[in-house]
Design a protein around this motif. Structure first.
Motif, PDB file in Angstrom:
ATOM      1  N   LEU A  34      40.799  -6.045  -2.935  1.00 47.00           N
ATOM      2  CA  LEU A  34      40.608  -4.643  -2.586  1.00 47.00           C
ATOM      3  C   LEU A  34      39.129  -4.350  -2.325  1.00 47.00           C
ATOM      4  N   TRP A  35      38.289  -4.947  -3.154  1.00 48.34           N
ATOM      5  CA  TRP A  35      36.833  -4.752  -3.046  1.00 48.34           C
ATOM      6  C   TRP A  35      36.327  -5.269  -1.694  1.00 48.34           C
ATOM      7  N   LEU A  36      36.763  -6.481  -1.316  1.00 51.39           N
ATOM      8  CA  LEU A  36      36.342  -7.056  -0.038  1.00 51.39           C
ATOM      9  C   LEU A  36      36.825  -6.199   1.127  1.00 51.39           C
ATOM     10  N   GLY A  44      31.791   1.527  -0.475  1.00 48.05           N
ATOM     11  CA  GLY A  44      31.212   0.901  -1.647  1.00 48.05           C
ATOM     12  C   GLY A  44      32.160   1.006  -2.840  1.00 48.05           C
ATOM     13  N   VAL A  45      32.042   0.046  -3.734  1.00 50.63           N
ATOM     14  CA  VAL A  45      32.890   0.028  -4.928  1.00 50.63           C
ATOM     15  C   VAL A  45      32.014  -0.156  -6.163  1.00 50.63           C
ATOM     16  N   GLY A  46      32.324   0.578  -7.196  1.00 48.07           N
ATOM     17  CA  GLY A  46      31.653   0.394  -8.483  1.00 48.07           C
ATOM     18  C   GLY A  46      32.704   0.215  -9.565  1.00 48.07           C
ATOM     19  N   TRP A  47      32.471  -0.747 -10.415  1.00 49.30           N
ATOM     20  CA  TRP A  47      33.393  -1.034 -11.525  1.00 49.30           C
ATOM     21  C   TRP A  47      32.739  -0.496 -12.777  1.00 49.30           C
ATOM     22  N   VAL A  48      33.380   0.430 -13.441  1.00 44.49           N
ATOM     23  CA  VAL A  48      32.827   1.016 -14.664  1.00 44.49           C
ATOM     24  C   VAL A  48      33.561   0.425 -15.859  1.00 44.49           C
ATOM     25  N   SER A  49      32.837  -0.329 -16.658  1.00 44.00           N
ATOM     26  CA  SER A  49      33.471  -0.970 -17.814  1.00 44.00           C
ATOM     27  C   SER A  49      32.913  -0.466 -19.141  1.00 44.00           C
ATOM     28  N   ILE A  50      31.825   0.305 -19.057  1.00 49.48           N
ATOM     29  CA  ILE A  50      31.276   0.846 -20.306  1.00 49.48           C
ATOM     30  C   ILE A  50      31.974   2.176 -20.559  1.00 49.48           C
ATOM     31  N   LEU A  51      33.113   2.091 -21.176  1.00 51.86           N
ATOM     32  CA  LEU A  51      33.932   3.267 -21.451  1.00 51.86           C
ATOM     33  C   LEU A  51      34.800   2.988 -22.674  1.00 51.86           C
ATOM     34  N   GLN A  82      21.629  -4.387   1.349  1.00 56.81           N
ATOM     35  CA  GLN A  82      22.163  -5.750   1.238  1.00 56.81           C
ATOM     36  C   GLN A  82      21.880  -6.325  -0.148  1.00 56.81           C
ATOM     37  N   THR A  83      20.999  -5.680  -0.895  1.00 59.35           N
ATOM     38  CA  THR A  83      20.632  -6.172  -2.220  1.00 59.35           C
ATOM     39  C   THR A  83      21.374  -5.364  -3.280  1.00 59.35           C
ATOM     40  N   PRO A  84      22.135  -6.033  -4.163  1.00 58.62           N
ATOM     41  CA  PRO A  84      22.857  -5.300  -5.205  1.00 58.62           C
ATOM     42  C   PRO A  84      21.932  -4.407  -6.029  1.00 58.62           C
ATOM     43  N   GLU A  85      22.469  -3.251  -6.427  1.00 57.90           N
ATOM     44  CA  GLU A  85      21.656  -2.272  -7.150  1.00 57.90           C
ATOM     45  C   GLU A  85      21.090  -2.858  -8.450  1.00 57.90           C
ATOM     46  N   LEU A  86      21.894  -3.662  -9.130  1.00 58.05           N
ATOM     47  CA  LEU A  86      21.423  -4.231 -10.397  1.00 58.05           C
ATOM     48  C   LEU A  86      20.193  -5.119 -10.180  1.00 58.05           C
ATOM     49  N   GLU A  87      20.174  -5.786  -9.035  1.00 59.74           N
ATOM     50  CA  GLU A  87      19.023  -6.624  -8.697  1.00 59.74           C
ATOM     51  C   GLU A  87      17.830  -5.737  -8.319  1.00 59.74           C
ATOM     52  N   ARG A  88      18.103  -4.674  -7.528  1.00 59.81           N
ATOM     53  CA  ARG A  88      17.016  -3.779  -7.117  1.00 59.81           C
ATOM     54  C   ARG A  88      16.372  -3.094  -8.322  1.00 59.81           C
ATOM     55  N   ARG A  89      17.166  -2.815  -9.350  1.00 58.29           N
ATOM     56  CA  ARG A  89      16.634  -2.121 -10.521  1.00 58.29           C
ATOM     57  C   ARG A  89      16.065  -3.087 -11.570  1.00 58.29           C
TER      58      ARG A  89
END
Ligand code: FMN
Length: 104
Positions: A34-36, A44-51, A82-89
């Motif tokens: 689904l993400w692809l 864009g897709v975000g997976w929220v697991s901190i819940l 093109q750069t994942p947000e986690l990498e940018r931050r």
């Protein structure tokens, strides 16, 4: 939300005889597909697991034998990159693929 039916009628239990966790892995594979498909369409897709799974379950009143796999957010990125947000931050740098994929 994505839930896994831990007692599915389909398949007659085949595939989960020795490794019941395969049910959850199958759900994750479906999320990946689904993400692809979403990314192909510019979504864009975000997976929220901190819940808190218990709170979510109570809110949505899901059957007792459904386990929570994912909360997914879909939307058109305001700041496509093109750069994942986690990498940018600066959370984690990208690793060379050879760190993870081995040819022996
Ligand atoms: C299993 C899994 C769990 C994740 N959980 C979270 C989370 O709880 N919070 C979060 O901000 N990102 C989480 N992420 C990361 C984001 O879903 C995802 O990397 C991001 O939204 C996509 O944007 P990007 O392409 O800039 O990385 C998770 C990713 C995965 C694969």
């Amino acid at each position: 939300m994505v839930f896994c039916d831990e007692q599915p009628k389909a398949g007659h239990g085949l595939g989960i005889v020795s490794m019941p966790e395969m049910l959850r892995y199958s759900c994750v594979l479906a999320i990946h597909t689904l993400w692809l498909a979403a990314r192909l369409r510019g979504i864009g897709v975000g997976w929220v697991s901190i819940l808190e799974p218990g709170v979510i379950r109570a809110l949505l009143d899901v059957p007792a034998d459904w386990s929570l796999i994912a909360l997914l957010c879909f939307g058109y990125p305001q700041d496509p990159s093109q750069t994942p947000e986690l990498e940018r931050r600066g959370w984690q740098a990208r690793e060379p693929v050879t760190n993870r994929v081995f040819d022996r």
